[in-house]
Design a protein around this motif. Sequence first.
Motif, PDB file in Angstrom:
ATOM      1  N   ALA A 110       0.991  -0.879  -0.183  1.00 14.60           N
ATOM      2  CA  ALA A 110      -0.132  -0.129  -0.094  1.00 14.60           C
ATOM      3  C   ALA A 110       0.738   1.061   0.180  1.00 14.60           C
ATOM      4  N   ARG A 111       1.899   1.388   0.599  1.00  8.72           N
ATOM      5  CA  ARG A 111       2.450   2.664   0.858  1.00  8.72           C
ATOM      6  C   ARG A 111       3.595   2.944  -0.400  1.00  8.72           C
ATOM      7  N   HIS A 112       3.041   2.609  -1.660  1.00 10.97           N
ATOM      8  CA  HIS A 112       3.920   2.439  -3.186  1.00 10.97           C
ATOM      9  C   HIS A 112       3.059   4.033  -3.621  1.00 10.97           C
ATOM     10  N   HIS A 113       3.779   4.492  -4.455  1.00 14.26           N
ATOM     11  CA  HIS A 113       3.406   6.104  -5.677  1.00 14.26           C
ATOM     12  C   HIS A 113       2.903   5.047  -7.176  1.00 14.26           C
ATOM     13  N   MET A 114       1.713   4.834  -7.024  1.00 12.17           N
ATOM     14  CA  MET A 114       2.091   4.204  -8.709  1.00 12.17           C
ATOM     15  C   MET A 114       2.216   4.932  -9.710  1.00 12.17           C
ATOM     16  N   PRO A 115       3.753   4.449 -10.646  1.00 16.75           N
ATOM     17  CA  PRO A 115       3.774   5.247 -11.405  1.00 16.75           C
ATOM     18  C   PRO A 115       2.636   6.462 -12.057  1.00 16.75           C
ATOM     19  N   ILE A 116       2.605   7.340 -12.954  1.00 10.06           N
ATOM     20  CA  ILE A 116       1.836   8.035 -13.539  1.00 10.06           C
ATOM     21  C   ILE A 116       1.036   7.425 -15.252  1.00 10.06           C
ATOM     22  N   ALA A 117       3.129   6.781 -15.491  1.00 10.70           N
ATOM     23  CA  ALA A 117       2.586   5.938 -16.975  1.00 10.70           C
ATOM     24  C   ALA A 117       2.112   5.175 -16.526  1.00 10.70           C
ATOM     25  N   LEU A 118       1.842   3.936 -15.731  1.00 10.95           N
ATOM     26  CA  LEU A 118       1.138   2.619 -15.436  1.00 10.95           C
ATOM     27  C   LEU A 118      -0.489   3.217 -14.898  1.00 10.95           C
ATOM     28  N   PHE A 119      -0.622   4.633 -14.368  1.00 12.85           N
ATOM     29  CA  PHE A 119      -2.280   5.053 -14.482  1.00 12.85           C
ATOM     30  C   PHE A 119      -2.580   4.917 -15.394  1.00 12.85           C
ATOM     31  N   GLU A 120      -1.645   5.943 -15.959  1.00 14.04           N
ATOM     32  CA  GLU A 120      -2.380   5.752 -17.927  1.00 14.04           C
ATOM     33  C   GLU A 120      -2.590   5.062 -18.127  1.00 14.04           C
ATOM     34  N   LYS A 121      -1.638   4.013 -18.885  1.00 11.44           N
ATOM     35  CA  LYS A 121      -1.416   2.786 -18.944  1.00 11.44           C
ATOM     36  C   LYS A 121      -3.684   2.050 -18.877  1.00 11.44           C
ATOM     37  N   ILE A 122      -3.528   2.373 -17.412  1.00  8.12           N
ATOM     38  CA  ILE A 122      -4.943   1.076 -17.083  1.00  8.12           C
ATOM     39  C   ILE A 122      -6.104   2.266 -17.676  1.00  8.12           C
ATOM     40  N   ILE A 123      -5.896   3.351 -17.613  1.00  7.48           N
ATOM     41  CA  ILE A 123      -6.704   4.289 -17.845  1.00  7.48           C
ATOM     42  C   ILE A 123      -7.181   3.721 -19.324  1.00  7.48           C
ATOM     43  N   LYS A 124      -6.224   4.012 -20.350  1.00  6.39           N
ATOM     44  CA  LYS A 124      -6.279   4.033 -21.822  1.00  6.39           C
ATOM     45  C   LYS A 124      -6.523   3.401 -22.297  1.00  6.39           C
ATOM     46  N   GLU A 125      -6.424   0.934 -21.182  1.00  3.46           N
ATOM     47  CA  GLU A 125      -7.689   0.764 -22.439  1.00  3.46           C
ATOM     48  C   GLU A 125      -8.793   0.505 -21.510  1.00  3.46           C
ATOM     49  N   LEU A 126      -9.358   0.841 -20.121  1.00  4.50           N
ATOM     50  CA  LEU A 126     -10.499   1.105 -20.166  1.00  4.50           C
ATOM     51  C   LEU A 126     -10.941   1.583 -20.943  1.00  4.50           C
ATOM     52  N   CYS A 127     -11.051   3.033 -21.289  1.00  8.10           N
ATOM     53  CA  CYS A 127     -11.413   4.136 -22.664  1.00  8.10           C
ATOM     54  C   CYS A 127     -11.200   2.807 -23.774  1.00  8.10           C
ATOM     55  N   GLU A 128     -10.576   2.277 -23.918  1.00 10.58           N
ATOM     56  CA  GLU A 128     -10.546   1.969 -25.893  1.00 10.58           C
ATOM     57  C   GLU A 128     -11.368   0.690 -25.397  1.00 10.58           C
ATOM     58  N   GLU A 129     -11.112  -0.143 -23.989  1.00  8.66           N
ATOM     59  CA  GLU A 129     -12.613  -0.982 -24.696  1.00  8.66           C
ATOM     60  C   GLU A 129     -13.940  -0.491 -24.009  1.00  8.66           C
ATOM     61  N   ARG A 130     -14.168   0.404 -23.582  1.00 10.28           N
ATOM     62  CA  ARG A 130     -15.461   1.556 -23.613  1.00 10.28           C
ATOM     63  C   ARG A 130     -15.888   1.597 -25.051  1.00 10.28           C
ATOM     64  N   ASP A 131     -15.240   1.954 -25.841  1.00  5.94           N
ATOM     65  CA  ASP A 131     -15.207   2.902 -27.302  1.00  5.94           C
ATOM     66  C   ASP A 131     -15.457   1.711 -28.082  1.00  5.94           C
ATOM     67  N   LYS A 132     -14.651   0.143 -27.569  1.00  5.00           N
ATOM     68  CA  LYS A 132     -14.903  -0.402 -28.871  1.00  5.00           C
ATOM     69  C   LYS A 132     -15.842  -1.473 -28.508  1.00  5.00           C
ATOM     70  N   GLN A 133     -17.009  -1.346 -27.360  1.00  3.56           N
ATOM     71  CA  GLN A 133     -18.404  -1.718 -26.722  1.00  3.56           C
ATOM     72  C   GLN A 133     -17.551  -2.939 -27.093  1.00  3.56           C
ATOM     73  N   GLY A 134     -16.663  -3.137 -25.821  1.00  8.99           N
ATOM     74  CA  GLY A 134     -15.691  -4.104 -25.012  1.00  8.99           C
ATOM     75  C   GLY A 134     -16.484  -4.857 -23.819  1.00  8.99           C
ATOM     76  N   LEU A 135     -15.091  -4.912 -23.400  1.00  4.93           N
ATOM     77  CA  LEU A 135     -15.159  -4.748 -21.585  1.00  4.93           C
ATOM     78  C   LEU A 135     -16.086  -3.963 -20.782  1.00  4.93           C
ATOM     79  N   VAL A 136     -16.369  -3.246 -21.359  1.00  6.27           N
ATOM     80  CA  VAL A 136     -16.291  -2.210 -20.889  1.00  6.27           C
ATOM     81  C   VAL A 136     -17.745  -1.091 -20.835  1.00  6.27           C
ATOM     82  N   ASN A 137     -18.189  -0.932 -20.066  1.00 12.23           N
ATOM     83  CA  ASN A 137     -19.949  -0.678 -20.902  1.00 12.23           C
ATOM     84  C   ASN A 137     -19.448   0.877 -21.136  1.00 12.23           C
ATOM     85  N   ALA A 138     -20.773   1.278 -21.537  1.00 11.41           N
ATOM     86  CA  ALA A 138     -20.822   2.390 -22.786  1.00 11.41           C
ATOM     87  C   ALA A 138     -20.852   3.856 -21.512  1.00 11.41           C
ATOM     88  N   GLY A 139     -21.472   3.484 -20.835  1.00 12.16           N
ATOM     89  CA  GLY A 139     -21.548   5.097 -20.235  1.00 12.16           C
ATOM     90  C   GLY A 139     -20.353   4.608 -19.046  1.00 12.16           C
TER      91      GLY A 139
END
Length: 622
Positions: free
Chosen positions: A345-374
């Motif tokens: 828990a006592r760790h600062h997530m690198p911002i590059a890793l944070f953005e990687k996760i966000i990017k993949e979530l949004c890509e799945e949403r936009d292609k109507q994949g694993l993430v809801n459209a909303g």
Amino acid sequence: MERIFVSIASYRDNELPRTIADCISKAMHPERLVFGIHWQHDNHEFFEQLYDRRCKVIDTDYRTSKGACWARHEAQKLYAGEDYVLQIDSHMRFVRHWDTVCEDGIRELQHRGNRRVIISNLMPSYDPDDDTNLSRACLSCRLGRFNQDGALALKASVLTETPERFSPGMSISAAFLFSIGDLYRDVRIDPDLYFDGEEISYAVRAYTHGYDLYHCNYPIVYHYYTRKADRKHWDDHGDWGERSILAKARMRSLLMETNEVPDLGPYGTGTVRSLADYERYSGVDFKRRTVSQPGDAARTADSRETVRSRLAAGGIGVAQIDPFSYCNARCWYCPVRYHPQPVEARHHMPIALFEKIIKELCEERDKQGLVNAGFNFIYTAHYNEIILYRHLAEMFEVFRRYGLRTLILSNGIALSKDKVDLIKEYNDVIGEQLCLNISAFERERWVANTVAGNGSSARTKRRAFNRTMKNIEYASRQLGAVSIQINEANPDEAEKQADIARQMFPGVPVRTCLTLSDRAGILHETGAVSNREEIGRMSAGRSRVVDCNNTFTGIGGRHFGWLHVNALGKAILCCNDYYFDYTFGDFRTDTLRDIWLSERHATVIERSFREICRKCSMAVWK
């Protein structure tokens, strides 16, 4: 000539004129349409049909709005005896000749023996920048799970087979509802509901007034879910939380007969059928908060095949990403006070890793994949103080870049002027939403509840209290949506502290939270909080856990509707997995799709149903 009353409640929505235009242009008989529009807007907004003779308009300054249900209620007043009613949102597209499709559908269903019928669907999405390319996919609509406030969610999935044109429904979608005009005479919309529970409440009321509910197994309308650029009511109104709390009490009084609101006036159930009739029809037990209709995946969610199938169907609606899981307080209702936080828990997530996760979530949403459209919201809370995150400003920039929103949950200790100014700078991301979890506003009680045992001197602790109060005072003057939540199990003490808070910070919404989680037994073992009695009631006569109801309306429980990631980038089961015992993937090396669909993920879910979930008050039992 049969006419259709089209009811639209619009809140600061740029799509309103295009919705009206598409509704008219796609109708086979546009001359039969009558629009009742509740237009909530600022002084700079305009829509071209404002002076169209077919449009009756309620003109409202958005600052005086009281929410979506209130707006629909006001629009409903414009109904003047038309033969049919169509209730929609202000961001919709239509199939060709949608009006005759709906009218013919009503007539077909009336041949089954009841003239009181409703057609209502969850809808496929559309892209405003490419609204000529509309999907032919159709969504099924079934009852999901109850959330912690008692609201029953709707669940959607793409229909692969359409055995018949219409199928019986258990609820409605407030964004698309077509019926005979009598519906608007018989079942008035409750203006004091806010968001959660709107649809199931109206469905039950319509059913008890004698209306049969149906879903159409082919698309009629399309809905714009993301609306990233548009303001929502809760973005502009700091009191939305209080409205929502009162609305949920009304919903529970209607459906669970809690009597929190003794008199619902004209917004109660009907007399043609009873609430018990609806429960028998739908398989819902509102007081037990269970859904057991045949075919509901929640009934057999602990089978490996079903778990895999539900994961493959996607449905991620919310992500809880914890970039820094360290807290500077020791609140009495939190495991941090009693057990050291995991080393991870006592760790600062690198911002590059944070953005990687966000990017993949949004890509799945936009292609109507694993993430809801909303999908558009990220939680960053997990036994932490997020404003201590080293990359806080960069995190806000990532949210801005991807059009996502968040809110800040804080204990206020480190809420310095610089942090408040930073939050204000990213108003488009945060909406100035700052929720302060504080259990006391008397200095000595605050010290005992919040920082006792941290090794600091008595003087340092008192100074921390004074600094926290100054921080809140500055934030309340600078931000438009500061709220305070007092976590206190004793009702008298909670109200006492709430009164003190209201005196100290006039105008800041203050709410009390009396029902606290023991975090799957961690706090039960310390004697601080216990949910054992509630779990005993929920599990009586049932042998196994099959799901989770800790979620929001329209989003699956923590197993299938949420993604949780800790500061090291590891996917974890849920917010109650304090020690990270249920991990199933690592975003540093794997993709979202590989992690979500992994065999390990299914194994972790099955294991959790046998272990940690049996100690959780949010579990769904069978």
